[in-house]
Design an enzyme around this catalytic site. Structure first.
Site, PDB file in Angstrom:
ATOM      1  N   TYR A   1       0.817  -1.214   0.000  1.00  0.00           N
ATOM      2  CA  TYR A   1       0.000   0.000   0.000  1.00  0.00           C
ATOM      3  C   TYR A   1       0.849   1.261   0.000  1.00  0.00           C
ATOM      4  O   TYR A   1       0.313   2.364   0.016  1.00  0.00           O
ATOM      5  CB  TYR A   1      -0.954  -0.011   1.196  1.00  0.00           C
TER       6      TYR A   1
ATOM      7  N   LYS B   1       3.805 -14.650   4.711  1.00  0.00           N
ATOM      8  CA  LYS B   1       4.267 -15.554   3.650  1.00  0.00           C
ATOM      9  C   LYS B   1       5.795 -15.497   3.669  1.00  0.00           C
ATOM     10  O   LYS B   1       6.444 -15.168   2.678  1.00  0.00           O
ATOM     11  CB  LYS B   1       3.683 -15.058   2.317  1.00  0.00           C
TER      12      LYS B   1
ATOM     13  N   ASP C   1      -1.421 -18.634   3.299  1.00  0.00           N
ATOM     14  CA  ASP C   1      -2.357 -19.362   2.425  1.00  0.00           C
ATOM     15  C   ASP C   1      -3.140 -20.412   3.200  1.00  0.00           C
ATOM     16  O   ASP C   1      -4.374 -20.420   3.175  1.00  0.00           O
ATOM     17  CB  ASP C   1      -1.658 -19.950   1.184  1.00  0.00           C
TER      18      ASP C   1
ATOM     19  N   ASP D   1      -6.434  -6.708   4.537  1.00  0.00           N
ATOM     20  CA  ASP D   1      -7.539  -6.154   3.752  1.00  0.00           C
ATOM     21  C   ASP D   1      -8.403  -7.290   3.221  1.00  0.00           C
ATOM     22  O   ASP D   1      -9.632  -7.307   3.357  1.00  0.00           O
ATOM     23  CB  ASP D   1      -6.931  -5.337   2.594  1.00  0.00           C
TER      24      ASP D   1
END
Ligand code: NAD
Length: 486
Positions: A133, A180, A213, A237
């Site tokens: 972002y 991740k 994930d 988000d």
């Protein structure tokens, strides 16, 4: 009639936004007023009208003064034009005002709102200022664009400490971190590392880390196994919309955006332009944001009265279209009628759903970030990114080895991160965007002058350099990733 004690007035900024914004704001303000919230308002215009008037930031400069003066901002959703030069005002506001924590509770209202997850009660604490972002994007070659993912230690420390403090203050038992970091070892790796470090200060709170994930899959499947979840910006988000939707409706969840000085409160959903003007939107998301705001400014008795009346209204089966279900719901109502029903229920508590009571001292305080001493930093090499329209990595390597001098050697070439030289695979698809890594033999320190000379030789050899990235080690630990396959 519901009774509240006299409180001093708090002046806040409001913006009605776009799409369904004005109607859900009207419903929310009506409930706040009926509940006796001690609020005065300064209204500002933000969003589509401002964008269309040629203001690419979506807000007049003088409106920032109002937001900064009042420090508390209740904002309805706004439409962000897609593509083009427009920046999201939501993102700008969070970052300009240093609103580092985005807190999004998603709780099941079962059996009154249909959900596959009757015991779900999670709070997503989303980092709000950085990650992808940062919005730093560039087209570098005909074929490749890039977006920089920036993660900082202060950013990680602030959000992770906030998540643990939130858990402690709200008597929650577990904090889960999703990253991740098996792939993004530097950026997500730092977030995970800071989670481990700060977690040690909260031994009474259970803590765990999942790769995002499988973590997201587990959250969507068995959300009752999660409590507080702390995540970098983009994952947060996506996850919070999923969490709100599986709890019943994206229209039910509110969020607070908290900084050291200012705070902004909103619904988690957007402006839903197709629903606008139909009086069908659920105002609960913005109302939930307003309840968090009342707690933030110390009007916890009003916050609790509204929350209990809202729970009672849901329990009464008075539902907007998004949560209306034959057999469960009793009455389908519009946005304004739903607000009227909440007002009728002020002073009452739900019978089956858990009523709330909030403490006066709700505001979470975390210590200001203390900058750490600078680390010993060694320049070990440079990645030179080049725009080269050929397809053969070996041909590019021939060109790039001409830039070698003395101990400075080409150590690898990658294409979109995968090593294609030396010993690349013919099958690997290559674009016109290549990274050529130069290091000194034995990883000796390289000087900045040597990098400039390397770039000078690239100009002479007619290689188009599009950017460089210095390769540093910090306290002897490499601060850069290997090529995939290296
Ligand atoms: P959205 O959240 O506006 O709407 C998606 C769908 O969710 C709607 O079609 C509707 O079915 C449902 N929904 C959303 N709010 C609801 C409510 N209150 N009651 C009932 N159902 C509701 O997402 P979008 O369509 O992707 O985005 C529309 C615009 O909103 C975009 O311009 C986007 O940039 C903007 N947006 C703004 C914010 C914000 O202001 N904080 C947040 C997200 C998106």
């Amino acid at each position: 009639m519901w009774y509240k004690k006299q409180q001093p007035m708090t002046r806040i900024t409001i913006a009605k936004g776009d799409g369904i914004g004005p109607e859900i704001m009207e419903a929310t303000l009506k409930v706040l007023s009926a509940a006796g919230a001690a609020l005065e308002y300064d209204e500002i215009e933000v969003g589509e009208k401002e964008y269309l008037a040629g203001n690419t930031s979506g807000i007049k400069p003088e409106s920032w003064d109002v937001i900064r003066k009042n420090k508390v901002f209740l904002k309805a959703p706004i439409t962000t034009p897609q593509g083009g030069g427009y920046k999201s005002l939501n993102v700008s506001t969070r970052k300009f005002l240093g609103l580092f924590a985005n807190v999004r509770p998603c709780t099941s209202l079962y059996p009154f709102v249909d959900t596959k997850h009757p015991k779900m009660d999670i709070v997503i604490v989303r980092e709000n200022e950085e990650d992808l972002y940062a919005g730093i994007e560039h087209q570098q070659t005909d074929e490749v664009v890039q977006c920089l993912k920036l993660i900082s230690r202060p950013g990680c420390e602030k959000i992770i400490r906030y998540a643990f403090e939130y858990a402690k203050q709200n008597n929650r038992k577990k904090v889960t971190c999703f990253t991740k970091d098996n792939i993004m070892k530097q950026t997500d790796g730092l977030f995970h590392q800071v989670f481990e470090e700060i977690g040690k200060e909260y031994p009474e709170i259970e803590q765990e880390h999942w790769i995002i994930d499988i973590g997201a899959a587990k959250m969507a499947d068995t959300p009752e196994n999660f409590d507080v979840i702390v995540v970098p910006n983009l994952y947060g988000d996506v996850l919070s919309d999923v969490a709100a939707q599986i709890a019943g409706s994206v229209g039910l969840a509110g969020s607070s955006n908290i900084g050291e000085e200012c705070a902004m409160f909103e619904a988690i959903h957007g402006s839903a332009p197709k629903m606008a003007g139909k009086n069908t939107a659920n105002p609960s998301g913005l109302l939930q944001g307003a309840v968090m705001m009342l707690n933030h400014i110390g009007q916890s008795d009003v916050a609790a009265a509204i929350q209990n009346a809202w729970l009672k209204t849901i329990e009464d089966g008075i539902h907007t279209k998004d949560i209306y279900q034959e057999g469960i719901s009793k009455k389908l109502v519009g946005t304004q009628e739903f607000a009227d029903a909440i007002i009728q229920n002020l002073g009452q508590k739900p019978n089956q759903l858990q009523p709330v009571s909030y403490s006066q001292e709700y505001k979470i305080q975390i210590p200001k970030y203390q900058r750490k001493p600078q680390q010993a930093k060694t320049l070990e090499g440079v990645d030179i990114f080049v725009h080269w329209p050929g397809f053969e990595a070996n041909q590019l390597a021939e060109l790039m080895t001409q830039l070698q001098k003395d101990k400075i050697k080409l150590s690898m070439i990658t294409n979109r991160g995968i090593k294609v030289w030396p010993n690349g695979f013919e099958e690997t698809f290559c674009t016109d965007h290549w990274r050529c890594r130069f290091v000194k033999e034995d990883y000796q320190e390289m000087s900045r002058a040597e990098i400039i000379e390397l770039l000078q030789r690239a100009i002479e050899t007619k290689v188009e350099v599009i950017k460089t990235e210095n390769l540093y080690s910090f306290e002897g630990k490499k601060g850069y990733s290997l090529g995939q396959g290296q």
